[in-house]
Design an enzyme around this catalytic site. Sequence first.
Site, PDB file in Angstrom:
ATOM      1  N   HIS A   1      19.770  30.003  -5.701  1.00  0.00           N
ATOM      2  CA  HIS A   1      19.800  31.013  -6.754  1.00  0.00           C
ATOM      3  C   HIS A   1      19.362  32.365  -6.197  1.00  0.00           C
ATOM      4  O   HIS A   1      20.182  33.235  -5.930  1.00  0.00           O
ATOM      5  CB  HIS A   1      18.919  30.547  -7.905  1.00  0.00           C
ATOM      6  CG  HIS A   1      18.907  31.482  -9.055  1.00  0.00           C
ATOM      7  ND1 HIS A   1      20.053  32.075  -9.532  1.00  0.00           N
ATOM      8  CD2 HIS A   1      17.894  31.951  -9.825  1.00  0.00           C
ATOM      9  CE1 HIS A   1      19.751  32.865 -10.545  1.00  0.00           C
ATOM     10  NE2 HIS A   1      18.449  32.816 -10.734  1.00  0.00           N
TER      11      HIS A   1
ATOM     12  N   ASP B   1       0.816  -1.228   0.000  1.00  0.00           N
ATOM     13  CA  ASP B   1       0.000   0.000   0.000  1.00  0.00           C
ATOM     14  C   ASP B   1       0.848   1.276   0.000  1.00  0.00           C
ATOM     15  O   ASP B   1       0.318   2.384   0.066  1.00  0.00           O
ATOM     16  CB  ASP B   1      -0.942   0.007   1.218  1.00  0.00           C
ATOM     17  CG  ASP B   1      -0.189  -0.116   2.541  1.00  0.00           C
ATOM     18  OD1 ASP B   1       1.036   0.106   2.552  1.00  0.00           O
ATOM     19  OD2 ASP B   1      -0.820  -0.431   3.563  1.00  0.00           O
ATOM     20  N   GLY B   2       2.172   1.137  -0.072  1.00  0.00           N
ATOM     21  CA  GLY B   2       3.028   2.318  -0.192  1.00  0.00           C
ATOM     22  C   GLY B   2       3.606   2.803   1.124  1.00  0.00           C
ATOM     23  O   GLY B   2       4.439   3.709   1.129  1.00  0.00           O
ATOM     24  N   GLU B   3       3.156   2.231   2.256  1.00  0.00           N
ATOM     25  CA  GLU B   3       3.762   2.652   3.522  1.00  0.00           C
ATOM     26  C   GLU B   3       5.128   1.975   3.700  1.00  0.00           C
ATOM     27  O   GLU B   3       5.437   0.996   3.020  1.00  0.00           O
ATOM     28  CB  GLU B   3       2.824   2.307   4.689  1.00  0.00           C
ATOM     29  CG  GLU B   3       1.550   3.142   4.632  1.00  0.00           C
ATOM     30  CD  GLU B   3       0.605   2.904   5.793  1.00  0.00           C
ATOM     31  OE1 GLU B   3       0.958   2.160   6.724  1.00  0.00           O
ATOM     32  OE2 GLU B   3      -0.505   3.463   5.757  1.00  0.00           O
TER      33      GLU B   3
ATOM     34  N   LYS C   1      18.762  31.099 -20.665  1.00  0.00           N
ATOM     35  CA  LYS C   1      17.721  30.075 -20.880  1.00  0.00           C
ATOM     36  C   LYS C   1      16.366  30.635 -20.495  1.00  0.00           C
ATOM     37  O   LYS C   1      16.228  31.304 -19.478  1.00  0.00           O
ATOM     38  CB  LYS C   1      18.050  28.858 -20.007  1.00  0.00           C
ATOM     39  CG  LYS C   1      17.011  27.758 -20.041  1.00  0.00           C
ATOM     40  CD  LYS C   1      17.523  26.479 -19.382  1.00  0.00           C
ATOM     41  CE  LYS C   1      17.208  26.391 -17.918  1.00  0.00           C
ATOM     42  NZ  LYS C   1      17.634  25.133 -17.288  1.00  0.00           N
TER      43      LYS C   1
HETATM   44  C1  R5P Z   1      17.990  24.567 -13.356  1.00  0.00           C
HETATM   45  O1  R5P Z   1      18.220  25.757 -13.258  1.00  0.00           O
HETATM   46  C2  R5P Z   1      19.034  23.534 -13.180  1.00  0.00           C
HETATM   47  O2  R5P Z   1      20.296  24.088 -12.993  1.00  0.00           O
HETATM   48  C3  R5P Z   1      19.090  22.597 -14.382  1.00  0.00           C
HETATM   49  O3  R5P Z   1      19.528  23.318 -15.514  1.00  0.00           O
HETATM   50  C4  R5P Z   1      17.749  22.004 -14.680  1.00  0.00           C
HETATM   51  O4  R5P Z   1      17.183  21.472 -13.506  1.00  0.00           O
HETATM   52  C5  R5P Z   1      17.869  20.916 -15.715  1.00  0.00           C
HETATM   53  O5  R5P Z   1      16.616  20.387 -15.962  1.00  0.00           O
HETATM   54  P1  R5P Z   1      16.371  19.527 -17.266  1.00  0.00           P
HETATM   55  O6  R5P Z   1      17.422  18.474 -17.340  1.00  0.00           O
HETATM   56  O7  R5P Z   1      14.988  18.919 -17.047  1.00  0.00           O
HETATM   57  O8  R5P Z   1      16.370  20.461 -18.435  1.00  0.00           O
END
Ligand code: R5P
Length: 312
Positions: free
Chosen positions: A133, A41-43, A197
């Site tokens: 970050h 059951d996941g426990e 990005k």
């Molecule tokens: C995000 O800022 C992290 O540093 C990685 O770039 C991110 O988690 C990578 O995720 P994915 O491999 O899904 O693109």
Amino acid sequence: MNSNPDNGLVLGFSETESAAAAVARQLGWKFESVDLHHFPDGESRIRIPELRGNSVIIFRSLDQPNQKLVELLLCVRHLRDAGSATIVLVAPYLCYMRQDAEFTTGEVISQRWIGAWLDELVDGLVTVDPHLHRVHRLEDVLPHTCCGLVSAAPLAGELARRSFVDPVLIGPDKESLQWLQLAARGSPSLDHLVASKTRAGDRQVRLHLPDFDLQNRDVMLIDDIASTGTTLLECARLARDRGARDVKAVVTHALFRDGAIPAGPSQALSDIWSTDSVPHPGNRIRLAGPLAAACSDVLEAISGQRAAPSPR
Ligand code: R5P
């Protein structure tokens, strides 16, 4: 380092048993594996072997974290009940650190709440390249916990130097700059650049590489995490479009499941390597030495704090 086996116990789990045992050996501590059973059951049923000593290190990477967090809670409460005075968590991968802001209205800031929960639970925490970050210091996430930080970035830089002659290091997003700079450091320092990005979804990212001549250069991508691998793949494609000869990647935490990222000799990305923070066939960098050193520092800091006279 403390070399008395009677001083403490390192507890490991089956998925990272050898890494945990290596840390115990380096510290000269006893090692035991936690006996864990998952019911249909996941426990979870947890059995902790005979306890010795006052101090316990729980070694568990918190990838695929939700079940592991519940199991951590059960282990810590049991250990406290049995009289353990000092509990240090070694979580080479520390989960939920990326969700550090309310990106859209109503989103829970998971970093804050998981951090607060761990802060209340353990006395010390050792981790590797946590994804910090907007919040810059782990102490701001866990203000009452003695934290020990290990960075794999210098080791990633060494691996790049051993693998290629004069490679260019690329970080795929601005968060990676902190690791990229550490990896590139040395004599001579390595050329390095950081992409920008934008993410539109779990598997949708758009990257932009700054102007830099990559013609016939070998490239090592450096990042903290590969999850779906979309970020690394997109970055590798852009580098190849610019004429890069070979593109490999080294990440601290390989969160992707085996084979999830298309990498190989005929692909844009020819290889992905990682530390053993999360077990994966691409593991190339062992962390036991730096983790054990960080544990010693954290244990010393905890006993120093306890010995200090408390303020009136
Ligand atoms: C995000 O800022 C992290 O540093 C990685 O770039 C991110 O988690 C990578 O995720 P994915 O491999 O899904 O693109």
